[in-house]
Scaffold this active site. Structure first.
Site, short mmCIF file in Angstrom:
data_model
loop_
_atom_site.label_atom_id
_atom_site.label_comp_id
_atom_site.label_asym_id
_atom_site.label_seq_id
_atom_site.Cartn_x
_atom_site.Cartn_y
_atom_site.Cartn_z
N ARG A 104 -8.37 47.03 9.28
CA ARG A 104 -8.42 48.48 9.55
C ARG A 104 -9.71 48.87 10.28
O ARG A 104 -9.70 49.77 11.12
CB ARG A 104 -8.24 49.25 8.24
CG ARG A 104 -6.77 49.23 7.77
CD ARG A 104 -6.65 49.70 6.37
NE ARG A 104 -5.27 49.92 5.95
CZ ARG A 104 -4.89 50.00 4.69
NH1 ARG A 104 -5.79 49.86 3.71
NH2 ARG A 104 -3.62 50.22 4.38
N ASN A 114 -3.12 53.67 10.17
CA ASN A 114 -4.11 52.67 9.73
C ASN A 114 -3.59 51.23 9.82
O ASN A 114 -4.05 50.35 9.11
CB ASN A 114 -4.66 53.02 8.35
CG ASN A 114 -3.63 52.94 7.26
OD1 ASN A 114 -2.44 52.73 7.53
ND2 ASN A 114 -4.05 53.09 6.01
N HIS A 117 0.05 48.13 5.93
CA HIS A 117 0.25 48.43 4.50
C HIS A 117 0.29 47.11 3.75
O HIS A 117 0.85 46.13 4.26
CB HIS A 117 1.58 49.16 4.29
CG HIS A 117 2.00 49.19 2.84
ND1 HIS A 117 1.55 50.15 1.95
CD2 HIS A 117 2.78 48.35 2.12
CE1 HIS A 117 2.05 49.88 0.75
NE2 HIS A 117 2.81 48.81 0.82
#
Ligand code: CMP
Length: 140
Positions: A104, A114, A117
């Site tokens: 990130r 971002n 996940h």
């Protein structure tokens, strides 16, 4: 140490910028194996069901709209302590707080876009993996 599986999603900001290979290289460099992978364009219902745990949060609507704004790549990662290891190399949810060298910090555009996940526990990983993959699709 235990061999674990975790669920990863490369988000629409990553597919839009064609950087899924760069992210996969960081995953593999960390010693995690991609043992299942497919590219999907989620429906709104699929995104809402996947993120149901966040349904009451103020950002839920925008999060789901973002997750359907383009294709995603869903993956099963396997390795020693895969859940914690992947969260470690992803970095903080908000890229402004993500450590140097994390996915990130290097690639995320914002707290919403971002890039990745990762499951936050082994229990959630099992549920999230089952949401996207059948056992036949997972080849360790
Ligand atoms: P993820 O790990 O996919 O889990 C939920 C997502 O909600 C999170 O990454 C963020 O991308 C997104 N999100 C958007 N806004 C926020 C916020 N204010 N706080 C936490 N997560 C947020």
């Amino acid at each position: 140490m235990k061999t674990e599986k975790t669920l990863s999603i490369l988000k629409p900001d990553a597919t839009r910028r064609n950087i899924t290979g760069k992210i996969n290289a960081k995953i593999e460099a960390a010693g995690l194996r991609i043992i299942a992978q497919k590219r999907l364009h989620l429906s709104l219902a699929q995104a809402q069901a996947f993120y149901a745990i966040h349904a009451e949060r103020a950002f839920f609507g925008e999060l789901c709209q973002f997750m359907i704004s383009g294709p995603v790549v869903v993956q099963v990662l396997q390795g020693e302590d895969a859940v914690a290891k992947y969260r470690d190399i992803m970095g903080a949810t908000n890229p402004a707080n993500a450590k140097e060298g994390t996915i990130r910090q290097e690639f995320a555009e914002s707290i919403e876009a971002n890039s990745v996940h990762g499951s936050d526990s082994a229990e959630n990983a099992a549920n999230e993996i089952a949401y996207f993959f059948s056992d036949l699709e997972i080849v360790g």
